[in-house]
Write a protein that holds these residues in place. Structure first.
Motif, PDB file in Angstrom:
ATOM      1  N   UNK A  74       0.871  -1.171   0.000  1.00  0.00           N
ATOM      2  CA  UNK A  74       0.000   0.000   0.000  1.00  0.00           C
ATOM      3  C   UNK A  74       0.908   1.220   0.000  1.00  0.00           C
ATOM      4  N   UNK A  75       0.555   2.197  -0.815  1.00  0.00           N
ATOM      5  CA  UNK A  75       1.409   3.365  -0.993  1.00  0.00           C
ATOM      6  C   UNK A  75       0.564   4.627  -0.892  1.00  0.00           C
ATOM      7  N   UNK A  76       1.068   5.587  -0.137  1.00  0.00           N
ATOM      8  CA  UNK A  76       0.432   6.894  -0.021  1.00  0.00           C
ATOM      9  C   UNK A  76       1.222   7.867  -0.893  1.00  0.00           C
ATOM     10  N   UNK A  77       0.693   8.243  -2.061  1.00  0.00           N
ATOM     11  CA  UNK A  77       1.441   9.125  -2.960  1.00  0.00           C
ATOM     12  C   UNK A  77       1.724  10.516  -2.386  1.00  0.00           C
ATOM     13  N   UNK A  78       0.919  10.952  -1.428  1.00  0.00           N
ATOM     14  CA  UNK A  78       1.122  12.280  -0.842  1.00  0.00           C
ATOM     15  C   UNK A  78       2.378  12.288   0.029  1.00  0.00           C
ATOM     16  N   UNK A  79       2.499  11.288   0.908  1.00  0.00           N
ATOM     17  CA  UNK A  79       3.647  11.235   1.818  1.00  0.00           C
ATOM     18  C   UNK A  79       4.808  10.424   1.250  1.00  0.00           C
ATOM     19  N   UNK A  80       4.513   9.566   0.274  1.00  0.00           N
ATOM     20  CA  UNK A  80       5.546   8.685  -0.284  1.00  0.00           C
ATOM     21  C   UNK A  80       5.773   7.437   0.540  1.00  0.00           C
ATOM     22  N   UNK A  81       5.051   7.300   1.638  1.00  0.00           N
ATOM     23  CA  UNK A  81       5.212   6.143   2.525  1.00  0.00           C
ATOM     24  C   UNK A  81       4.634   4.892   1.866  1.00  0.00           C
ATOM     25  N   UNK A  82       5.378   3.801   1.979  1.00  0.00           N
ATOM     26  CA  UNK A  82       4.951   2.514   1.434  1.00  0.00           C
ATOM     27  C   UNK A  82       4.888   1.510   2.572  1.00  0.00           C
TER      28      UNK A  82
ATOM     29  N   UNK B 168      10.952   2.358   3.787  1.00  0.00           N
ATOM     30  CA  UNK B 168       9.620   2.136   3.206  1.00  0.00           C
ATOM     31  C   UNK B 168       9.035   3.384   2.545  1.00  0.00           C
ATOM     32  N   UNK B 169       9.681   3.806   1.461  1.00  0.00           N
ATOM     33  CA  UNK B 169       9.207   4.969   0.713  1.00  0.00           C
ATOM     34  C   UNK B 169       9.231   4.667  -0.775  1.00  0.00           C
ATOM     35  N   UNK B 170       8.459   5.437  -1.528  1.00  0.00           N
ATOM     36  CA  UNK B 170       8.457   5.281  -2.983  1.00  0.00           C
ATOM     37  C   UNK B 170       9.811   5.712  -3.559  1.00  0.00           C
TER      38      UNK B 170
ATOM     39  N   UNK C 209      -9.373   8.141  -0.184  1.00  0.00           N
ATOM     40  CA  UNK C 209      -9.411   8.079   1.281  1.00  0.00           C
ATOM     41  C   UNK C 209      -9.761   9.477   1.776  1.00  0.00           C
ATOM     42  N   UNK C 210     -10.070   9.634   3.051  1.00  0.00           N
ATOM     43  CA  UNK C 210     -10.346  10.984   3.561  1.00  0.00           C
ATOM     44  C   UNK C 210      -9.163  11.942   3.356  1.00  0.00           C
ATOM     45  N   UNK C 211      -7.940  11.387   3.297  1.00  0.00           N
ATOM     46  CA  UNK C 211      -6.760  12.225   3.130  1.00  0.00           C
ATOM     47  C   UNK C 211      -6.340  12.442   1.683  1.00  0.00           C
ATOM     48  N   UNK C 212      -7.085  11.911   0.735  1.00  0.00           N
ATOM     49  CA  UNK C 212      -6.722  12.060  -0.680  1.00  0.00           C
ATOM     50  C   UNK C 212      -6.829  10.730  -1.421  1.00  0.00           C
ATOM     51  N   UNK C 213      -5.727  10.358  -2.065  1.00  0.00           N
ATOM     52  CA  UNK C 213      -5.711   9.113  -2.832  1.00  0.00           C
ATOM     53  C   UNK C 213      -4.674   8.185  -2.243  1.00  0.00           C
ATOM     54  N   UNK C 214      -4.977   6.916  -2.205  1.00  0.00           N
ATOM     55  CA  UNK C 214      -4.058   5.890  -1.746  1.00  0.00           C
ATOM     56  C   UNK C 214      -3.995   4.816  -2.825  1.00  0.00           C
ATOM     57  N   UNK C 215      -2.922   4.063  -2.835  1.00  0.00           N
ATOM     58  CA  UNK C 215      -2.714   3.048  -3.870  1.00  0.00           C
ATOM     59  C   UNK C 215      -2.460   1.709  -3.195  1.00  0.00           C
TER      60      UNK C 215
END
Length: 181
Positions: free
Chosen positions: A72-80, A99-101, A154-160
């Motif tokens: 699972x990846x959060x494109x806003x924070x780059x956290x994977x 654990x980052x993109x 998600x409530x915070x934007x988009x998640x992958x």
């Protein structure tokens, strides 16, 4: 409540119907109802826990059989978050990798990086994306992989969420077929 009424009628008939008797009956019936509801609630919680455990076991079996890295990846924070199969695919332990993109992109073959990196921009919820590229394993070799991921809101934007699979056998068969033709 019908039982209270019925017991009350018996109490009148036999002369037991007093305020004290009524209080005892209401208390007993109340305790029985509470005990039944508690048992029913506990049973539902136990059933849900069994279903959850079974779902986790099925997910692990499917992920293991697919030999896939699931993330699972959060494109806003780059956290994977590497959910399953990271070490098997890359050879790195989760403690050795950031654990980052950004870390993941650094592992891509330089020729693939320019082609794959732009796909991560402008993601749309509900769309499934596919990419084939080579990823550097801990051993230094490059492994051909197919990455399939979908973006969701998600409530915070988009998640992958996605999965990456080893396609080296497929690439080898393609090369053998090319040599035959």
């Amino acid at each position: 409540f019908l039982s209270i009424h019925w017991i009350g009628r018996l109490g009148y008939r036999y002369g037991l119907y007093t305020p004290g008797f009524q209080s005892v009956i209401v208390t007993v019936v109340g305790l029985v109802v509470i005990a039944c509801l508690t048992w029913w609630s506990v049973r539902r919680i136990q059933d849900a826990e069994v279903a959850r455990t079974r779902a986790i076991q099925r997910f692990q079996a499917a992920a293991s059989a697919a030999k896939a890295l699931i993330y699972e990846w959060d494109p806003v924070t780059g956290k994977v978050e590497w959910i399953w199969g990271f070490e098997q695919l890359t050879g790195y332990s989760t403690q050795e990798a950031t654990p980052t993109s950004r870390w993941w992109l650094e592992q891509l073959h330089p020729e693939d990086r320019e082609r794959v990196a732009p796909r991560a921009r402008g993601l749309q919820a509900g769309v499934t994306y596919h990419a084939e590229y080579r990823i550097r394993r801990k051993s230094g070799e490059y492994l051909p992989v197919r990455d399939t991921f979908a973006a969701y809101r998600t409530p915070g934007g988009i998640c992958v969420i996605g999965h990456t699979i080893d396609i080296s056998d497929q690439k080898q068969r393609e090369e053998e077929q090319r040599q035959i033709n």
